[in-house]
Design an enzyme around this catalytic site. Structure first.
Site, PDB file in Angstrom:
ATOM      1  N   CYS A 337       0.892  -1.157   0.117  1.00  0.00           N
ATOM      2  CA  CYS A 337       0.057  -0.036   0.012  1.00  0.00           C
ATOM      3  C   CYS A 337       0.728   1.288   0.107  1.00  0.00           C
ATOM      4  O   CYS A 337       0.367   2.323  -0.437  1.00  0.00           O
ATOM      5  CB  CYS A 337      -0.833  -0.067   1.243  1.00  0.00           C
ATOM      6  N   HIS A 860      -1.534   1.794   7.337  1.00  0.00           N
ATOM      7  CA  HIS A 860      -1.943   1.690   6.104  1.00  0.00           C
ATOM      8  C   HIS A 860      -1.924   2.920   5.292  1.00  0.00           C
ATOM      9  O   HIS A 860      -2.277   3.884   5.744  1.00  0.00           O
ATOM     10  CB  HIS A 860      -3.344   1.201   6.236  1.00  0.00           C
TER      11      HIS A 860
END
Length: 921
Positions: A337, A860
């Site tokens: 990510c 994230h």
């Protein structure tokens, strides 16, 4: 290549002891002393080398720090339970292994590591030292890894995350499969040889294919290529066939020859997948759609010109009037990510869209630059740009880009979570060198400022830089900083000694104010059983001690710190890992440490007070079932007294009233929690703890609100539960996962919100260079603590601002979730530029953000981007959705990308149009 780099099956697990590892060896008279263990460890480590095929072993970082404190192998705080220098127990590596929740293969026949292990969570030791440690302490499980050569430079690296590949023999849905464990540096030929041997197939008549996504891609894998070069990823499928299908010669299954042949070599191939969707109202065409795009006022619009390089099957093309561009997601290949976030920001930079999608970069690829990557990074990035901006594309799987990135930047190899800003830095530098228009770089000797006007020195520095560096990155991303160094000794002597330099800069890395407090979670256990265990998240001074933490806990839990006592410990793998001493610094506590505080309902009357640590196991299985319980002992207390106190402590956890007495507590006694230095002995109910000195452990002292291990006596007892009794207490889940208590104070940090300009001001504040950064004064002829001052001299067309949210120290890694208010439009930095530069204008509008949510390791990354249709979108890996300006988070923003307004646009306001850039997609 040495065949040790691959293994057909994971190493068989060793026999498991009571604690999930090898049984500890019994203590014998010839057990080496701490000094002998240290000398042997130092000898092995000094001679250790990373050699291809050599075996290295992983050890839990927590256990390694205990070992280092015991042997004085490394300087550091006392991490041991009890007194300083206590011998650690058996090696326990269970915290390194993946769990079924985080890895589908965890706990099966494949020994998988927890993803994203940081350097302080694990230690790598050579085979010889591991064998010594195993002989001294026992434990496990044994985690062996091989040294492999990675990247274009074939650098030796311990392959901590070897590939686990699934191999099928048929393209049928129910085809049987086997699993193999291999190194990413193994060749496809070696892997095929191993697989053929497993299946009993003929190697000469077998073909191995990439079977990513259950789809055969491209021709057979080349025997001479490594898995890394063939872009085979961890957990991927391979297909072994005993015949060569007709379609196996096409790079893309399902694509026409025209589609494949028309694309640029770096854009479309067997290694990158494009998934396109037909939007409502799209028409089916037997021939290629034609169209073109022009960038006008920041929006990408269609014109009537032709689109020639993309054509092919109907399923990958969409109607020209209704299809969308710039809204393709990127597949997460496993903790990528960070990469996807950075790529979406760069790939939506208008200057890049024009340059790469129109193939202007091809004429400027520099394959001979020794500082570059033979043009390969530029080529693979150009191919990725083509796919992301393909009309109707909704998802791109950037396998080729990830593979090429790993080849040239080994730090991005594997699937650990990385930093999006570090990737941006590497990529911009790599693109600059791969696209440098200067083929032969002249030698340029830097001159001193020597009192000359700043404008003259700046122009000279820029001319020298331009003579060696000329690329699209330098054109649009390059700014300049003025750096001034002043000698304090010369200033006191009233003589001038100043050094002025002008340095190129691609991004501004702005510091955030460090918070003065830190949040820690402590589980509060009342030893008298007057309440269930509760967890409290407390804010304490970063520079405070364990006493400060206990004082805050006493306030939050509502106990009188002056009348009662608390004992603070750290738990690890259901054992007491550490008793805190009063002087222990908060900075030595990690945010994920499992802290417990045991409360005693009466003030301790004497330093001779005794304590017992009750470690809990099951009769049916010797594994630990929960964290230990800490109780107080009177001078003449017996085993029966301890059993009674233990039951009282756990009474709030009891789910039902038993119809018969709880028969939980067979007790055995050891010297230290988990050390087993003497064989545990079964204790009779009448056994008095004060009557036997053999099992006395660490000492404790009463110090105000806390109980700390420096005087007194500790005992360690193993308690064995019956299964039926354990169920009546909910398997003690409330001890491991306590309910949250109501805090007396909020966990929110007191740091006020900042503006982006506040961060710029902090960045430009003078600093004193100390230690290794001291400056050598040419007048004083020595290194001095010079004052360094930065000033913005000129700013680029594309301004990248990095907010330094992550801080690192020896014992702690923090993320600063400080709210930073950043303007979306009209960021004016003219006031920070000298007059000679400010007249050119420095007004910027935001167009992309790389966000980071969560903490370190488990966070994230996403991206918010202003697309060419003038709408904000959220790019969350493969998921793309519309967003609005109110969705832009001041606490998550990590890297900000701004575009400078043109002088015409600035003069006429926000609505003025920029000069159009033609872009063919």
């Amino acid at each position: 290549m040495d065949m040790q780099a691959i293994a057909e099956e994971p190493a068989a697990r060793d026999s498991i002891g009571a604690d999930g590892g090898l049984p500890a060896p019994e203590m014998v008279e010839d057990t080496p002393s701490p000094e002998e263990e240290k000398a042997e460890a130092e000898r092995v480590l000094q001679n250790a080398r990373l050699v291809e095929g050599a075996s290295w072993f992983l050890i839990s970082g927590k256990w390694w720090r205990q070992f280092c404190a015991y042997t004085a192998l490394e300087d550091g705080p006392d991490f041991n339970i009890g007194t300083r220098g206590a011998r650690p127990g058996p090696v326990d590596n269970s915290d390194l292994l993946a769990t079924p929740e985080g890895d589908a293969l965890a706990g099966q026949d494949v020994q998988r590591l927890r993803p994203g292990l940081s350097a302080d969570e694990r230690e790598l030791v050579p085979k010889e030292l591991w064998e010594c440690i195993l002989g001294w302490y026992g434990g496990g499980p044994q985690i062996e890894r091989k040294v492999v050569l990675v990247g274009k430079n074939r650098e030796p690296l311990v392959d901590m995350y070897p590939y686990v590949l699934t191999v099928v023999r048929s393209e049928q849905a129910n085809a049987s499969a086997i699993r193999v464990v291999v190194s990413k540096s193994a060749t496809c030929g070696q892997v095929k040889r191993m697989i053929c041997a497993r299946f009993g197939a003929s190697e000469e008549q077998s073909y191995l294919f990439d079977y990513f996504g259950d789809r055969r891609s491209g021709p057979p894998l080349e025997d001479g290529k490594t898995l890394e070069e063939a872009m085979i990823e961890d957990l991927q499928k391979l297909l072994l066939l005993d015949y060569l299908p007709e379609t196996a010669r096409l790079p893309l299954i399902g694509a026409s020859q025209q589609d494949v042949g028309a694309a640029s070599p770096a854009s479309v191939g067997a290694d990158d997948e494009v998934v396109c969707e037909s939007y409502p109202g799209s028409a089916s065409n037997s021939g290629p759609l034609r169209g073109a795009l022009a960038l006008e006022g920041g929006a990408l619009n269609r014109s009537s010109a032709g689109l020639s390089q993309y054509s092919g099957a109907d399923e990958v093309m969409c109607n020209g009037d209704t299809s969308k561009v710039g809204v393709a997601g990127l597949s997460n290949l496993g903790n990528t990510c960070f990469m996807n976030s950075a790529l979406q920001c760069l790939c939506h930079t208008a200057q890049f869209v024009d340059y790469f999608v129109n193939d202007r970069y091809k004429q400027e690829i520099n394959t001979v630059n020794p500082l570059g990557m033979r043009g390969e990074i530029a080529a693979v990035f150009g191919g990725l740009m083509h796919m992301l901006w393909r009309p109707g594309a909704s998802l791109v799987t950037p396998r080729k880009f990830k593979s090429k990135l790993s080849q040239f930047a080994p730090q991005f190899t594997g699937y650990n979570q990385q930093d999006s800003q570090e990737l941006l830095t590497f990529l911009l530098d790599g693109l600059h060198e791969d696209l440098n228009r200067i083929i032969q770089k002249p030698y340029m000797e830097e001159k001193d400022s020597d009192g000359r006007p700043d404008e003259e020195v700046a122009a000279e520095a820029q001319m020298y830089f331009k003579a060696r560096n000329d690329s699209i990155i330098a054109d649009h991303f390059q700014g300049w900083l003025k750096s001034t160094l002043r000698c304090p000794q010369c200033a006191q002597a009233k003589r001038l000694c100043t050094s002025i330099k002008f340095d190129p800069v691609v991004y501004l890395s702005l510091p955030l104010p460090a918070t003065s407090t830190v949040g820690l979670t402590v589980t509060f256990v009342r030893s008298d059983g007057s309440d269930i265990p509760r967890s409290y998240t407390l804010r304490v001074p970063k520079e405070g001690t364990a006493v400060d933490l206990l004082q805050e806990l006493a306030l939050a839990a509502g106990v009188d710190a002056e009348a009662e006592s608390l004992c603070l410990v750290e738990m690890f793998n259901h054992r007491v890992y550490k008793f805190f001493v009063a002087r222990d610094k908060i900075t030595s506590i990690r945010s994920d440490d499992k802290l417990y505080a045991f409360w005693f309902p009466r003030r301790l009357k004497s330093n001779a007070q005794q304590f017992v640590v009750v470690t809990q196991k099951k009769n049916s299985h010797p594994a630990l079932v929960s964290v230990p319980v800490l109780l107080t002992l009177e001078e003449d207390d017996t085993v029966e007294d301890v059993r009674r106190a233990f039951k009282a402590c756990l009474k709030p956890l009891q789910l039902e009233t038993p119809s018969e007495p709880v028969q939980c507590m067979q007790m055995k006694q050891t010297t230290e929690a988990g050390s087993d230095r003497d064989r545990p002995s079964l204790l009779e109910d009448s056994y008095r703890f004060g009557s036997d000195d053999r099992f006395r452990g660490a000492e404790v002292e009463v110090h105000g609100v806390g109980v700390f291990p420096t005087a007194g006596t500790l005992f360690f007892v193993e308690l064995f539960w019956e299964e039926k009794d354990l169920r009546r207490y909910g398997s003690l889940d409330a001890l491991d996962n306590p309910v949250a208590g109501v805090n007396a104070q909020g966990a929110r940090d007191e740091t006020p919100r900042l503006s982006l300009k506040d961060c710029v001001k902090r960045y430009l504040q003078p600093e004193v260079l100390r230690g290794d950064d001291m400056w050598y004064c040419p007048r004083c002829k020595e290194h001095v603590e010079a004052q360094k001052t930065l000033q913005l001299w000129s700013l680029p067309q594309v301004l990248i601002i990095h907010l330094k949210r992550f801080s690192y120290s020896r014992y702690r890694r923090d993320k600063l979730d400080v709210d930073v208010d950043f303007p979306i439009r009209s960021l004016d930095l003219s006031d920070y530029l000298p007059e000679c530069s400010a007249e050119l204008g420095a007004v910027y509008d935001l167009f992309a953000i790389s966000n980071h949510y969560g903490g370190l390791g488990g966070g994230h990354y996403t991206a918010h981007v202003l697309n060419v249709d003038s709408r904000w979108y959220l790019y969350d890996d493969s998921h793309v959705s519309t967003a609005s300006e109110k969705d832009l988070s001041p606490s998550a923003a990590y890297v900000l990308l701004y575009r400078k307004r043109s002088t015409v646009q600035t003069a006429h306001g926000d609505g003025a149009e920029e000069k159009a850039m033609d872009v063919d997609v």
